[in-house]
Design an enzyme around this catalytic site. Structure first.
Site, PDB file in Angstrom:
ATOM      1  N   GLY A 108       1.096  13.404  -3.119  1.00  0.00           N
ATOM      2  CA  GLY A 108       0.731  14.637  -3.820  1.00  0.00           C
ATOM      3  C   GLY A 108      -0.351  15.424  -3.089  1.00  0.00           C
ATOM      4  N   GLU A 154       5.698   8.095  -0.581  1.00  0.00           N
ATOM      5  CA  GLU A 154       6.163   7.714  -1.920  1.00  0.00           C
ATOM      6  C   GLU A 154       7.230   6.628  -1.903  1.00  0.00           C
ATOM      7  OE1 GLU A 154       5.678  10.833  -0.905  1.00  0.00           O
ATOM      8  OE2 GLU A 154       4.622  11.957  -2.454  1.00  0.00           O
ATOM      9  N   ALA A 211      -0.849  11.423  -5.726  1.00  0.00           N
ATOM     10  CA  ALA A 211      -0.895  11.383  -7.179  1.00  0.00           C
ATOM     11  C   ALA A 211      -1.526  10.041  -7.559  1.00  0.00           C
ATOM     12  CB  ALA A 211       0.505  11.513  -7.742  1.00  0.00           C
ATOM     13  N   GLU A 236       1.366  17.409  -0.599  1.00  0.00           N
ATOM     14  CA  GLU A 236       2.114  18.451  -1.315  1.00  0.00           C
ATOM     15  C   GLU A 236       1.216  19.601  -1.752  1.00  0.00           C
ATOM     16  OE1 GLU A 236       3.849  15.203  -3.791  1.00  0.00           O
ATOM     17  OE2 GLU A 236       5.630  16.450  -3.635  1.00  0.00           O
TER      18      GLU A 236
HETATM   19  N1  DAK Z   1      -3.968   6.693  -6.672  1.00  0.00           N
HETATM   20  C1  DAK Z   1      -4.940   6.003  -7.304  1.00  0.00           C
HETATM   21  N2  DAK Z   1      -5.962   5.397  -6.666  1.00  0.00           N
HETATM   22  C2  DAK Z   1      -5.977   5.470  -5.324  1.00  0.00           C
HETATM   23  C3  DAK Z   1      -4.988   6.181  -4.593  1.00  0.00           C
HETATM   24  C4  DAK Z   1      -3.936   6.816  -5.325  1.00  0.00           C
HETATM   25  N3  DAK Z   1      -2.980   7.543  -4.754  1.00  0.00           N
HETATM   26  N4  DAK Z   1      -5.276   6.064  -3.285  1.00  0.00           N
HETATM   27  C5  DAK Z   1      -6.401   5.337  -3.195  1.00  0.00           C
HETATM   28  N5  DAK Z   1      -6.835   4.988  -4.416  1.00  0.00           N
HETATM   29  C6  DAK Z   1      -8.013   4.200  -4.769  1.00  0.00           C
HETATM   30  C7  DAK Z   1      -7.820   2.733  -4.410  1.00  0.00           C
HETATM   31  O1  DAK Z   1      -7.105   2.070  -5.439  1.00  0.00           O
HETATM   32  C8  DAK Z   1      -9.257   2.259  -4.299  1.00  0.00           C
HETATM   33  O2  DAK Z   1      -9.784   2.063  -5.580  1.00  0.00           O
HETATM   34  P1  DAK Z   1     -10.716   0.767  -5.911  1.00  0.00           P
HETATM   35  O3  DAK Z   1      -9.901  -0.408  -5.563  1.00  0.00           O
HETATM   36  O4  DAK Z   1     -11.922   0.954  -5.007  1.00  0.00           O
HETATM   37  O5  DAK Z   1     -11.036   0.924  -7.366  1.00  0.00           O
HETATM   38  C9  DAK Z   1      -9.966   3.483  -3.695  1.00  0.00           C
HETATM   39  O6  DAK Z   1      -9.117   4.592  -3.970  1.00  0.00           O
HETATM   40  C10 DAK Z   1     -10.144   3.383  -2.199  1.00  0.00           C
HETATM   41  O7  DAK Z   1      -8.876   3.103  -1.629  1.00  0.00           O
HETATM   42  P2  DAK Z   1      -8.645   1.893  -0.589  1.00  0.00           P
HETATM   43  O8  DAK Z   1      -9.597   0.792  -0.837  1.00  0.00           O
HETATM   44  O9  DAK Z   1      -7.196   1.600  -0.589  1.00  0.00           O
HETATM   45  O10 DAK Z   1      -9.073   2.617   0.765  1.00  0.00           O
HETATM   46  P3  DAK Z   1      -8.522   2.302   2.235  1.00  0.00           P
HETATM   47  O11 DAK Z   1      -9.395   3.105   3.153  1.00  0.00           O
HETATM   48  O12 DAK Z   1      -8.382   0.821   2.459  1.00  0.00           O
HETATM   49  O13 DAK Z   1      -7.063   2.934   2.269  1.00  0.00           O
HETATM   50  C11 DAK Z   1      -5.384   4.631   1.866  1.00  0.00           C
HETATM   51  C12 DAK Z   1      -6.880   4.319   2.149  1.00  0.00           C
HETATM   52  C13 DAK Z   1      -5.281   6.131   1.563  1.00  0.00           C
HETATM   53  C14 DAK Z   1      -4.553   4.318   3.123  1.00  0.00           C
HETATM   54  C15 DAK Z   1      -4.900   3.749   0.679  1.00  0.00           C
HETATM   55  O14 DAK Z   1      -5.823   3.946  -0.419  1.00  0.00           O
HETATM   56  C16 DAK Z   1      -3.531   4.124   0.187  1.00  0.00           C
HETATM   57  O15 DAK Z   1      -2.514   3.746   0.780  1.00  0.00           O
HETATM   58  N6  DAK Z   1      -3.469   4.843  -0.942  1.00  0.00           N
HETATM   59  C17 DAK Z   1      -2.223   5.211  -1.576  1.00  0.00           C
HETATM   60  C18 DAK Z   1      -1.584   6.325  -0.777  1.00  0.00           C
HETATM   61  C19 DAK Z   1      -0.279   6.711  -1.376  1.00  0.00           C
HETATM   62  O16 DAK Z   1       0.677   5.924  -1.472  1.00  0.00           O
HETATM   63  N7  DAK Z   1      -0.213   7.972  -1.783  1.00  0.00           N
HETATM   64  C20 DAK Z   1       0.964   8.480  -2.377  1.00  0.00           C
HETATM   65  C21 DAK Z   1       0.827   8.279  -3.840  1.00  0.00           C
HETATM   66  S1  DAK Z   1       2.347   8.621  -4.632  1.00  0.00           S
HETATM   67  C22 DAK Z   1       6.042  12.671  -9.162  1.00  0.00           C
HETATM   68  C23 DAK Z   1       4.905  13.428  -8.997  1.00  0.00           C
HETATM   69  C24 DAK Z   1       4.155  13.232  -7.898  1.00  0.00           C
HETATM   70  C25 DAK Z   1       4.499  12.288  -6.972  1.00  0.00           C
HETATM   71  C26 DAK Z   1       5.636  11.542  -7.118  1.00  0.00           C
HETATM   72  C27 DAK Z   1       6.423  11.734  -8.196  1.00  0.00           C
HETATM   73  N8  DAK Z   1       6.777  12.839 -10.299  1.00  0.00           N
HETATM   74  C28 DAK Z   1       6.074  12.991 -11.517  1.00  0.00           C
HETATM   75  C29 DAK Z   1       8.156  12.519 -10.320  1.00  0.00           C
HETATM   76  C30 DAK Z   1       3.642  12.000  -5.918  1.00  0.00           C
HETATM   77  C31 DAK Z   1       3.436  10.704  -5.652  1.00  0.00           C
HETATM   78  C32 DAK Z   1       2.354  10.273  -4.845  1.00  0.00           C
HETATM   79  O17 DAK Z   1       1.525  11.021  -4.420  1.00  0.00           O
END
Ligand code: DAK
Length: 265
Positions: A116, A139, A71, A119
């Site tokens: 997400g 998350e 997400a 998911e």
């Molecule tokens: N959201 C927004 N931007 C993201 C992103 C994300 N999930 N993942 C990556 N990006 C963006 C980065 O900010 C970066 O943007 P710029 O800085 O270039 O503007 C660009 O994508 C490239 O990412 P990185 O530079 O970080 O690339 P790397 O290869 O170094 O790393 C990575 C890739 C996938 C390991 C890293 O980007 C990362 O850790 N990303 C976050 C992964 C993550 O934590 N995903 C889970 C997100 S939380 C809910 C509904 C849904 C959910 C929860 C609750 N409710 C409403 C209650 C679900 C939650 C989630 O999914």
């Protein structure tokens, strides 16, 4: 076909029977904001209303790195609990609609499928992974939990202990480990994952479409029922197949040693 801001849509496979939806925000690693969720839901709604020639749906990610990296964290950062509930509900609605489609839905995971993203993949009927795919529910790193059905669908796919471990540690696993634990159905070479999904749907498209839809429905429904009730679902669906002309055709074709010509009736 409608045009979308964050999705590209193409009909692939012989006769264009496979609708391939690409989530296309590669600069944000295809992160899901509300518009992406709404656009995906609109694609599924359109198919639910009229399948036309479409016999299956493939969901994949644009660019070389990600299926969906989660997400959109920037969009979620300042959400109130009410906004989070609404966002979560929209994700759940999408998941239910994917399960309700009477055709197969395959996630073609071509890189990160985190949060997400994992998911959305779990909400598909099966998951094909490229060798470079990575899966996880990270998350907890952000002090939240999966909100699009991840806890429950992961539990049902890989069992309680592994689901607890993945959701509580935020561990990221590679495609081989995902295959080992039963999260994905198949691992293929990088660059071939969409083709593999399209090929499977082409194969399924040759089967009796009402039977394919019934098998999908009974399996999804049965996963949430006790065995006796689930078996009853199977009995009813099995019986209903014998009211179709495709059943007559399928069995006659076998006995006459010819290829069946199914009409979906
Ligand atoms: N959201 C927004 N931007 C993201 C992103 C994300 N999930 N993942 C990556 N990006 C963006 C980065 O900010 C970066 O943007 P710029 O800085 O270039 O503007 C660009 O994508 C490239 O990412 P990185 O530079 O970080 O690339 P790397 O290869 O170094 O790393 C990575 C890739 C996938 C390991 C890293 O980007 C990362 O850790 N990303 C976050 C992964 C993550 O934590 N995903 C889970 C997100 S939380 C809910 C509904 C849904 C959910 C929860 C609750 N409710 C409403 C209650 C679900 C939650 C989630 O999914």
């Amino acid at each position: 076909m409608s045009s979308y801001t964050h999705l590209t849509i193409a009909d692939q496979g012989k006769g264009g029977v496979v609708r391939v939806v690409t989530i296309d925000r590669p600069k944000a690693l295809n992160a899901l904001n509300r518009e992406v969720v709404r656009e995906l839901t609109a694609v599924v709604d359109a198919l639910g209303a009229d399948l036309g020639k479409t016999r299956g749906l493939v969901i994949t990610g644009g660019g070389p790195k990600a299926f969906v990296a989660g997400a959109d964290i920037a969009a979620m950062a300042n959400m109130s609990p009410e906004e989070a509930r609404a966002f979560s509900s929209e994700g759940h609605t999408l998941g239910f609609k994917l399960a309700a489609l009477p055709v197969p839905v395959i996630a073609a995971v071509n890189g990160f499928a985190l949060g997400g993203g994992c998911e959305i993949a779990l909400a598909c009927d099966f998951i094909y992974a490229a060798e470079n795919a990575k899966f996880g529910q990270p998350e907890v790193n952000l002090a939240v939990i999966p909100g699009f059905g991840g806890t429950q669908r992961l539990l049902r796919r890989v069992g309680l202990a592994r689901a607890l471990e993945l959701c509580m540690t935020g561990e990221i696993i590679d495609a081989e480990e995902a295959l080992r634990v039963g999260l994905v159905n198949k691992v293929v070479a990088r660059g071939e994952v969409v083709d593999a999904a399209v090929a499977t749907i082409e194969t399924i498209a040759k089967k009796g479409p009402l039977a394919v839809a019934a098998a999908k429905q009974v399996l999804h429904k049965g996963a949430d029922l006790v065995l006796a009730a689930a078996n009853q679902e199977e009995i009813e669906a099995f019986a209903s197949m014998f009211a179709t002309s495709d059943q007559r055709e399928g069995m006659a074709a076998f006995l006459e040693k010819r290829r069946a010509a199914f009409t979906g009736e």
